[in-house]
Design a protein around this motif. Structure first.
Motif, PDB file in Angstrom:
ATOM      1  N   ASP A  30     -67.529 -10.309 -23.225  1.00  0.00           N
ATOM      2  CA  ASP A  30     -68.238  -9.673 -22.121  1.00  0.00           C
ATOM      3  C   ASP A  30     -67.311  -9.726 -20.913  1.00  0.00           C
ATOM      4  OD1 ASP A  30     -68.484 -12.376 -21.296  1.00  0.00           O
ATOM      5  OD2 ASP A  30     -70.498 -12.522 -22.121  1.00  0.00           O
ATOM      6  N   ASP A  31     -67.863  -9.768 -19.698  1.00  0.00           N
ATOM      7  CA  ASP A  31     -67.022  -9.783 -18.500  1.00  0.00           C
ATOM      8  C   ASP A  31     -66.072 -10.980 -18.469  1.00  0.00           C
ATOM      9  OD1 ASP A  31     -69.770 -10.997 -18.069  1.00  0.00           O
ATOM     10  OD2 ASP A  31     -68.741 -11.800 -16.317  1.00  0.00           O
ATOM     11  N   ARG A  32     -66.411 -12.063 -19.163  1.00  0.00           N
ATOM     12  CA  ARG A  32     -65.543 -13.250 -19.149  1.00  0.00           C
ATOM     13  C   ARG A  32     -64.214 -12.992 -19.832  1.00  0.00           C
ATOM     14  NH1 ARG A  32     -69.697 -17.202 -21.969  1.00  0.00           N
ATOM     15  NH2 ARG A  32     -70.040 -15.218 -23.045  1.00  0.00           N
ATOM     16  N   GLN A  87     -58.556 -14.677 -11.672  1.00  0.00           N
ATOM     17  CA  GLN A  87     -58.056 -15.832 -10.921  1.00  0.00           C
ATOM     18  C   GLN A  87     -58.223 -15.648  -9.421  1.00  0.00           C
ATOM     19  OE1 GLN A  87     -57.291 -18.500 -12.668  1.00  0.00           O
ATOM     20  NE2 GLN A  87     -57.677 -17.270 -14.513  1.00  0.00           N
ATOM     21  N   GLY A  88     -58.614 -14.455  -8.987  1.00  0.00           N
ATOM     22  CA  GLY A  88     -58.851 -14.235  -7.571  1.00  0.00           C
ATOM     23  C   GLY A  88     -57.621 -13.956  -6.750  1.00  0.00           C
ATOM     24  N   CYS A 113     -53.126  -4.068  -9.618  1.00  0.00           N
ATOM     25  CA  CYS A 113     -54.215  -4.969  -9.994  1.00  0.00           C
ATOM     26  C   CYS A 113     -55.377  -4.816  -9.019  1.00  0.00           C
ATOM     27  CB  CYS A 113     -53.724  -6.414 -10.014  1.00  0.00           C
ATOM     28  SG  CYS A 113     -54.951  -7.557 -10.693  1.00  0.00           S
ATOM     29  N   ALA A 114     -56.508  -4.346  -9.542  1.00  0.00           N
ATOM     30  CA  ALA A 114     -57.695  -4.114  -8.721  1.00  0.00           C
ATOM     31  C   ALA A 114     -58.700  -5.243  -8.840  1.00  0.00           C
ATOM     32  CB  ALA A 114     -58.358  -2.801  -9.130  1.00  0.00           C
ATOM     33  N   ARG A 136     -57.771  -9.227 -16.092  1.00  0.00           N
ATOM     34  CA  ARG A 136     -57.362  -8.392 -14.967  1.00  0.00           C
ATOM     35  C   ARG A 136     -57.738  -6.938 -15.253  1.00  0.00           C
ATOM     36  NH1 ARG A 136     -51.045 -10.292 -14.712  1.00  0.00           N
ATOM     37  NH2 ARG A 136     -51.419 -12.547 -14.814  1.00  0.00           N
ATOM     38  N   THR A 137     -57.970  -6.194 -14.181  1.00  0.00           N
ATOM     39  CA  THR A 137     -58.202  -4.758 -14.264  1.00  0.00           C
ATOM     40  C   THR A 137     -57.201  -4.062 -13.351  1.00  0.00           C
ATOM     41  OG1 THR A 137     -60.571  -5.100 -14.660  1.00  0.00           O
ATOM     42  CG2 THR A 137     -59.891  -2.908 -13.950  1.00  0.00           C
ATOM     43  N   TYR A 138     -56.503  -3.070 -13.900  1.00  0.00           N
ATOM     44  CA  TYR A 138     -55.478  -2.343 -13.151  1.00  0.00           C
ATOM     45  C   TYR A 138     -55.910  -0.895 -12.915  1.00  0.00           C
ATOM     46  CZ  TYR A 138     -52.131  -6.133 -13.920  1.00  0.00           C
ATOM     47  OH  TYR A 138     -51.482  -7.352 -13.914  1.00  0.00           O
ATOM     48  N   ILE A 139     -55.721  -0.435 -11.691  1.00  0.00           N
ATOM     49  CA  ILE A 139     -55.951   0.949 -11.318  1.00  0.00           C
ATOM     50  C   ILE A 139     -54.614   1.564 -10.932  1.00  0.00           C
ATOM     51  CG2 ILE A 139     -57.024   2.509  -9.631  1.00  0.00           C
ATOM     52  CD1 ILE A 139     -59.089   1.419 -11.468  1.00  0.00           C
TER      53      ILE A 139
END
Length: 436
Positions: free
Chosen positions: A414-416, A432-433, A427-428, A420-423
């Protein structure tokens, strides 16, 4: 505002994509255990095995990505206005709308409320690895403005359009003329801006008069580059009500067909209860279905018939349908699609499930030339998956094959699992923040 990544850089990691339907194209899976993406000004310019490709790009900065790299997920059907009413108890579709959803959508008369929810909604998409989406807003034109403003800030590929529903409840009903005028104004205001796209959006057949359905058809005819986005054959009570209102229609899809709403750019959510005639017409027109297994289970609507769709050659993608859907995660939704398919004796392959959540949805939304396959020339939207995001996932995926790891991510993830998500190569979202 997120700025598009400039210059050229590389991303090294384990790369997987499925740019064509593996049900029809057995060679569609593309996989580099040690791969390299070369990204320039947000676009993929090369992809291949690291050892073979890297010498062609000496001296460029390279990010090492510790996980499985897949295309950004593409949600083919989701409602941002329903976000605050996810997990609302106790009703099937029509009563659920009356009890929970229509009151929630009335609050969008306040532009500030729409803007607040739009920002939270898009952040939630990114947190779940979703980089593109076809989104239902509300009947209020400024609900589209708020969503598109927030999408521009994040450089996301979002498609949406004002809901048309002149037979809606008080506070949510427009008129055929106002619906047309507001839709035309929105198209003029947003066409060609950022990575946005417009969709003519009658809610479903029961909430629009014949006159408004005619308006929707005229809008599509006048603007051949936009989509049609609505609901179809979701729930048995809904189907019965549509049959009562349109007694001469051959089936639910035929209602839309009579108003010029069935074509190559038509996206119908659900399609749980389709006749063979409707499937034949969908296939010959090029229209497709956004399959929403989480929502269909939650509202007791039934299970999509993958075998029937395949037999007729119907195009399909995957949608979360939040808020009837119970998760923003297309990983989790892919796992539910497997379970829904198996209930009808169809064993959905994990690679095809990944296709449906990425390039399949992109094809449905007519953005597959831009996203969904991690191919050269496409925009560099991708997700880094963590196969050890939870102790159970780590144990299940240790020493597993690629297919086993992917299936475990869909069933247990799931979301866990989104690291990372890249646009467009930037990195969007980072679990890890910190920026990458």
């Amino acid at each position: 505002m997120m700025q598009m990544a400039k210059g050229i850089k590389g991303f090294r990691g384990e790369i997987l994509s499925v740019s064509r339907d593996p049900h029809r194209h057995p060679d569609a899976v593309r996989y580099e255990p040690d791969g390299l993406l070369i990204v320039e000004d947000g676009l993929i310019v090369a992809r291949g095995d690291y050892a073979s490709l890297a010498p062609s790009y000496p001296g460029i900065p390279i990010d090492h990505l510790p996980g499985l790299v897949v295309p950004g997920f593409i949600d083919a059907h989701v409602h941002y206005a329903q976000m605050d009413h996810i997990a609302s108890h106790g009703e099937q579709l029509l009563d659920w709308l009356d009890r929970h959803i229509f009151p929630a959508e009335k609050a969008f008369a306040d532009r500030a409320h729409a803007a607040s929810l739009a920002n939270l909604f898009l952040d939630e998409l990114l947190r779940n690895g979703t980089t593109s989406a076809l989104v239902f807003p509300t009947v209020h034109a400024h609900s589209v403005d708020a969503l598109f403003d927030a999408a521009l800030d994040r450089n996301m590929r979002i498609l949406s359009g004002k809901i048309l529903m002149d037979l809606g409840p008080d506070g949510l009903a427009d008129m055929p003329e106002s619906g047309r005028d507001e839709s035309e104004a929105l198209i003029r205001r947003w066409r060609g801006r950022g990575r946005l796209g417009y969709a003519v959006t009658p809610r479903f057949a029961l909430t629009s008069s014949d006159a408004q359905l005619q308006v929707a058809g005229a809008l599509l005819a006048d603007h051949p580059d936009i989509l049609l986005h609505t609901h179809l054959a979701e729930n048995l009570r809904e189907c019965a009500a549509v049959a009562d209102r349109f007694p001469t229609a051959r089936d639910y899809l035929d209602v839309y067909d009579r108003f010029g709403l069935v074509g190559a750019r038509s996206v119908f959510a659900h399609g749980v209860h389709l006749s063979d005639h409707a499937c034949t017409r969908l296939a010959e027109s090029g229209a497709g279905i956004a399959v929403c297994p989480s929502s269909n289970l939650f509202l007791g609507s039934g299970f999509f018939n993958f075998g029937q769709a395949d037999a007729h050659g119907v195009r399909i993608g995957l949608g979360t349908d939040v808020g009837a859907g119970t998760s923003f995660s297309l990983l989790h939704t892919a796992g539910l699609a497997y379970q829904a398919a198996l209930s009808r004796d169809y064993p959905l392959d994990p690679f095809r499930a990944l296709y449906l959540a990425t390039a399949g949805s992109a094809t449905l939304l007519h953005i597959d030339d831009r996203v969904g396959g991690l191919e050269p020339g496409q925009e560099a939207d991708f997700v880094l998956l963590d196969c050890a995001a939870t102790p159970l996932l780590a144990r299940r995926t240790a020493k597993a094959t690629l297919a086993e790891r992917l299936f475990a991510l869909q069933i247990l993830g799931d979301d866990r699992a989104i690291a990372r998500t890249y646009i467009m190569g930037q990195c969007a979202w980072n679990r890890q923040g910190t920026a990458s």
